[in-house]
Design a protein around this motif. Structure first.
Motif: not given
Lengths: 271, 293, 480
Positions: B40-53, C430-441
């Motif tokens: 799930f991409d949080v910014i785009d709010s959509d799902w990306e296929f990743v297969g077995l990744d 600086e990492t607050a820019l990306i959604p992965e922020n919580f994971e990183l911290v």
């Protein structure tokens, strides 16, 4: 010898109950006094009253308890209504793939809630039942069904088939046999199933935490989750009071269920 | 209509339960499987296929294996200890000491307590500054207790300990009930034969209790495998990742980091393990009580 | 839930199309509205249908209900709950307040803001999650509302908020994925906060110490103060995000450290966790741990603050939000012998720490009328008067500069001026820019926690954290 045994008994009793007594003691203190070790034993009624009224009313735990009772009761009732007939069928009937079906259903018991938490969340959101009691009850029934069926199959097995035959001779149809003849006989089993399911639903935490948002729908575990905050010190006095408050209904229930559990499992064991 | 019902009794009796499980247990499980092939991409709010990744990265994920080890430890050690203690308690209470009934009632309390409350309570008891445990140990002369929740080597044993504290009563209840049901004649016959109390216990009682112990043990194993609540309230997975169980790891990645796909993959690995375990167990331990007697 | 009749445009499609229609839609909206005063912001996020100008009328939306979801356990909801009657009387609004624990709140926002229609009219957005919510276009732009005198009371004074806080929980550039810019999406509230130093002047005096202005002196003080039951210092040593944000980050940036190079957009967002400042910061913490209470590696927020409040700690750095706790005689035994100061820093560095805080915003997936009503309540919640009440009664951290300086508040809560200074200089993570922020911290906190516990050296911890971060950033596509 006897003395040793009694000492052991007392030690066991202490071990089991000491933390709970500690909780009760903490719930009678002001936040600042909690940090004293050992905690002093003099109780101030003013503080106790304040802590409890804070938790029950201002923090709505009384509502949470009511919600928990309703949600647990309905979930267990529905699970029993669906599960008992199913267990009866598994116990009595022969049909293709019966054992496979039974194993599949029981294997659902092994499933970790985290595996279905997200899909269930999405499903409940889709039908717009988030933040409602039915939204909670639906997954809780699903979690309880395998357990109910598992336990009830065992209890139905205990009842000899002659009884079924006798009932049929008396003119009972299959439903009649189930409802009027067998149910009373497996009643202990129903109680055991109900009790065990209730325990798990009462404390269910993961799915509920994300399904329920508003204060008036929260059950106890969801309300209690608010005690842990990342940005403020934990109010130990509140936490302890919550602990006691959520324990009391269970203690009351426990007085009654104790003998049923023993009786239930015992009765299931007696041929 | 009645005819149809009469001839298809099984369907009517089983149908609702099966249907319910199909919709609310099986379907979500399959959905989870589906999600585990996406992210799930949080910014785009959509799902990306990743297969077995996801599965591939789990294979090389240290955290995952650490969580698996911790979970295995909880199941292995925790369940064994609970089974032994629970059985011992059942045997002890079989002595029917006076007042035992009261204590028995109290023993049930740990297992019905709210997990968050249990976690907080032990956090308070084990607090290095004002916790009662350290105070008592100090009173006994033990001045340098371990850092219960802060020492990576110690924390997971604390987790297991609290789990044992909470769930031993469960094993106890089941085994005790079974014990109560055993007919007296067996024990009398054994006494007549000259067997002492210890011999009686090991050679007669225990084998008779075996089925109940196994039943309770399996039950506990399933739940220990899924441990989440306790970790959430007591240690939140730490220190480091030493008390992170598989369920907790799945929860964290899904609900804290919004990596729904990855979280589902973790959960699915658990499901596969559970499926294998359940098929093995359900074959060997007959679910039908008749044979298990 | 407030179910209002569907508009012709669904919220989602609206956002997509407004990009195409842009100013044209604004013109249409202008015509529809009958020529009210509006500010064209020059972006595509115009708000059609805002009603005509005029004076601000508090009772404009009388009879409506507003629902708001706030975080639980941080006292943010308490002030509002006290004022429900007042709001009913002066604004005619019925307010439904819900609270959720932090984790559940973040998840709820995640889902709620992406639903077809938000269940809540006002959202409480954690600064660290701005990128994932505001940055995903889920909050409604507020520029027009602020500029409209019929909707924003006179004296609202947006510039009263420190520029740095507005840059963090206020303006966001959605296209560039950067904090700041011209588009306003949040108003800082209910509380903010940075990190300050708390110390015991009585213990300092006994030991002949002065307030440390650099980290070496801080450590020296810690050593000198450690005797008997008292530990020189304390910290949040458990694997808690505050370990990273409070103790490590404050040291790191004032030791000259720069957390990240590059930007996510250019896919060269690289961490510097193995830099000299990073290792030095962590090592300093390990050194301090030697003069901290023995259980420090299991110290969460609570344990650390409790230790200080009981009187067993000589100095420590912590969120300014706990000022309320340690200065409160009901909660702290040292309430009358505690003082605060700005953090130490290397020579040539401004004493500063991480910028914390929350913002209140309006979900984009609401019908226009609900947004308007939401804004109406929002102005109340972020106004000077309400904030001063909230701060004075519940001792949460202010947002507005005027609150930090209000005389009667300063008298009641002596830590406010220092907290205000910290709020001015605080730095956005600086990492607050990306959604992965919580994971990183979270990852870094876990590694650093192991170092505090003595399981690995500072170098090892930093190297492990660096590897973790690189892996996460590569996975997320911010680092090639």
């Amino acid at each position: 010898m006897r003395v040793v045994q009694y000492v052991v008994l007392v030690v066991i009793g202490l071990f089991g109950i000491a933390p709970i007594v500690y909780l009760a003691l903490l719930s009678s203190k002001r936040r600042i006094d909690i940090l004293e070790v050992p905690p002093s034993l003099d109780l101030e009624w003013e503080v106790i009253r304040e802590n409890y009224s804070n938790v029950l009313f201002e923090r709505n735990f009384l509502d949470f308890i009511v919600n928990s009772i309703i949600v647990t009761g309905c979930s267990v009732a529905i699970a029993l209504a669906l599960g008992v007939p199913a267990a009866y069928a598994f116990s009595r009937h022969r049909f293709r793939g019966k054992d496979r079906w039974a194993s599949t259903i029981l294997s659902f018991r092994f499933m970790p809630p985290i595996a279905v938490a997200i899909p269930i969340l999405l499903m409940i959101r889709r039908v717009e039942l988030t933040d409602t009691k039915p939204g909670l009850i639906i997954p809780y029934v699903a979690f309880s069904l395998p357990l109910v069926i598992w336990i009830m199959i065992g209890f139905f097995d205990e009842v000899p088939r002659d009884i079924d035959a006798a009932a049929a001779l008396d003119g009972c149809g299959p439903w009649g046999t189930l409802l009027r003849v067998l149910l009373p006989l497996v009643r202990p089993g129903i109680l055991v199933a109900a009790i065990f399911s209730s325990i798990f639903i009462w404390n269910e935490f993961l799915v509920g935490l994300y399904l329920i948002n508003s204060e008036d729908q929260k059950t106890i575990p969801i309300g209690a989750a608010g005690l842990i905050s990342a940005q403020r010190p934990i109010d130990w006095d509140v936490a302890a009071t919550v602990g006691v408050v959520t324990m009391v209904p269970l203690l009351i229930a426990n007085v009654f269920i104790q003998k049923y559990i023993v009786r239930g499992i015992t009765a299931g064991a007696v041929k | 209509m009645r005819h149809w019902f009469a001839r298809h009794q099984s369907v009517v009796l089983l149908g609702p339960a099966l249907g319910y499980l199909l919709i609310f247990s099986l379907f979500p499980l399959l959905y989870s499987l589906g999600i585990s092939f996406y992210e799930f991409d949080v910014i785009d709010s959509d799902w990306e296929f990743v297969g077995l990744d996801h599965y591939r990265s789990l294979w090389s994920d240290d955290v995952f294996w650490a969580a698996a080890r911790t979970t295995a430890l909880m199941v292995g050690v925790g369940v064994v200890v609970q089974s032994i203690l629970g059985t011992a308690l059942a045997l002890f209470f079989n002595l029917r000491l006076r007042g035992a009934a009261l204590v028995r009632g109290l023993l049930v309390i740990p297992m019905i307590l709210n997990p968050v409350v249990v976690g907080l309570m032990w956090r308070a008891l084990l607090n290095p500054d004002w916790g009662l445990v350290n105070w008592m140990l100090g009173g006994l002369g033990y001045d340098a207790p371990p850092n219960w929740l802060g020492d990576p080597a110690v924390a997971k044993w604390v987790l297991i300990f609290v789990d044992v504290w909470q769930w031993t009563p469960f094993v106890f209840i089941i085994v005790f009930a079974r014990l109560q049901a055993l007919p007296e004649e067996i024990f009398e016959a054994a006494s007549v034969d000259g067997a002492g109390p210890w011999g009686r216990t090991t050679q007669i009682t225990l084998p008779l209790l075996a089925s109940a112990i196994v039943f309770a043990g399996i039950f506990r194993a399933i739940d220990a495998f899924r441990t989440f609540d306790l970790v959430y309230g007591l240690t939140y997975g730490g220190p480091g990742r030493t008390t992170t169980t598989l369920s907790f790891y799945g929860f964290e990645t899904g609900f804290s980091f919004t990596r729904y796909g990855f979280s589902s993959a973790i959960a699915y690995v658990m499901v596969i393990v559970a499926a294998i375990a359940s098929s093995v167990l359900l074959k060997r331990v007959d679910i039908r009580r008749e044979d298990a007697r | 839930m407030n179910i209002t009749p569907n508009n012709d445009f669904s919220r989602r499609r609206f956002l997509a199309r407004s990009g195409a229609f842009g100013v044209g839609l604004g013109a249409v909206g202008l015509l529809k509205a009958g020529g009210g005063h509006r500010l064209i912001t020059g972006t595509d996020t115009t708000v059609p249908g805002t009603a005509a100008g005029g004076t601000y009328d508090p009772m404009r939306y009388a009879g409506q209900t507003v629902s708001i979801l706030l975080v639980d356990g941080e006292r943010d909801d308490l002030g509002l709950r006290d004022k429900l009657d007042e709001i009913r009387e002066t604004m005619g609004l019925e307010v439904e307040v819900s609270t959720l624990a932090l984790g559940a709140l973040l998840e709820s926002n995640n889902q709620n803001l992406r639903a077809d229609e938000s269940a809540y009219d006002i959202a409480h957005i954690l600064g660290f999650s701005v990128a994932g919510t505001v940055g995903a276009g889920l909050l409604a732009p507020l520029n027009d509302y602020v500029a409209d005198p019929s909707r924003t009371p006179e004296g609202y004074d947006l510039p009263d908020f420190p520029a740095g806080q507005l840059e963090y929980c206020g303006y966001f550039d959605v296209e560039a994925g950067q904090f700041g810019g011209d588009d306003l999406f949040l108003i800082p509230g209910i509380h903010s906060g940075s990190v300050i130093m708390y110390y015991r002047p009585d213990l300092y005096e006994e030991a002949g110490l002065t307030v440390p202005t650099n980290w070496e002196d801080y450590l020296a003080n810690a050593e000198a103060l450690t005797q008997g039951d008292v530990s020189g210092t304390s910290m949040i040593g458990a694997n808690d995000v505050s370990l990273f944000l409070v103790d490590w980050y404050s040291r790191f940036i004032t030791m000259g450290g720069q957390l990240m190079n590059g930007t996510p957009a250019t896919q060269d967002f690289e961490p510097n966790l193995t830099s000299e400042a990073s290792v030095r910061a962590l090592q300093h913490m390990i050194d301090c741990a030697a003069f901290s209470p023995s259980g420090v590696s299991s110290y969460g927020f609570t344990e650390s603050v409790d230790a200080f409040s009981v009187g067993n700690v000589g100095q420590m750095i912590c969120w300014s939000t706990i000022g309320g706790s340690v200065y409160d005689p009901e909660l702290s035994r040292v309430s009358d012998t505690v003082d605060v100061a700005v953090l130490p820093a290397d020579d040539g560095q401004t004493p500063r720490a991480v910028r914390g805080g929350w913002g209140l915003g309006i979900p984009e997936n609401l019908p226009q009328e609900r947004k308007d009503v939401a804004w109406h309540l929002l102005t109340y919640l972020t106004a000077q008067e309400f904030e001063q009440y909230q701060v004075l009664t519940y001792k949460t951290d202010p947002n507005r500069s005027s609150t930090f300086e209000a005389p009667d508040l300063v008298e009641a809560l002596p830590y406010l001026p220092i907290a205000g200074e910290a709020a001015e200089t605080a730095q956005i993570l600086e990492t607050a820019l990306i959604p992965e922020n919580f994971e990183l911290v979270g990852e870094a906190a876990r590694e650093f926690n192991l170092a505090i516990a003595g399981s690995q050296t500072a170098e090892e911890a930093c190297a492990n954290a660096q590897d973790s971060w690189v892996a996460i950033l590569q996975r997320a596509g911010h680092l090639a």
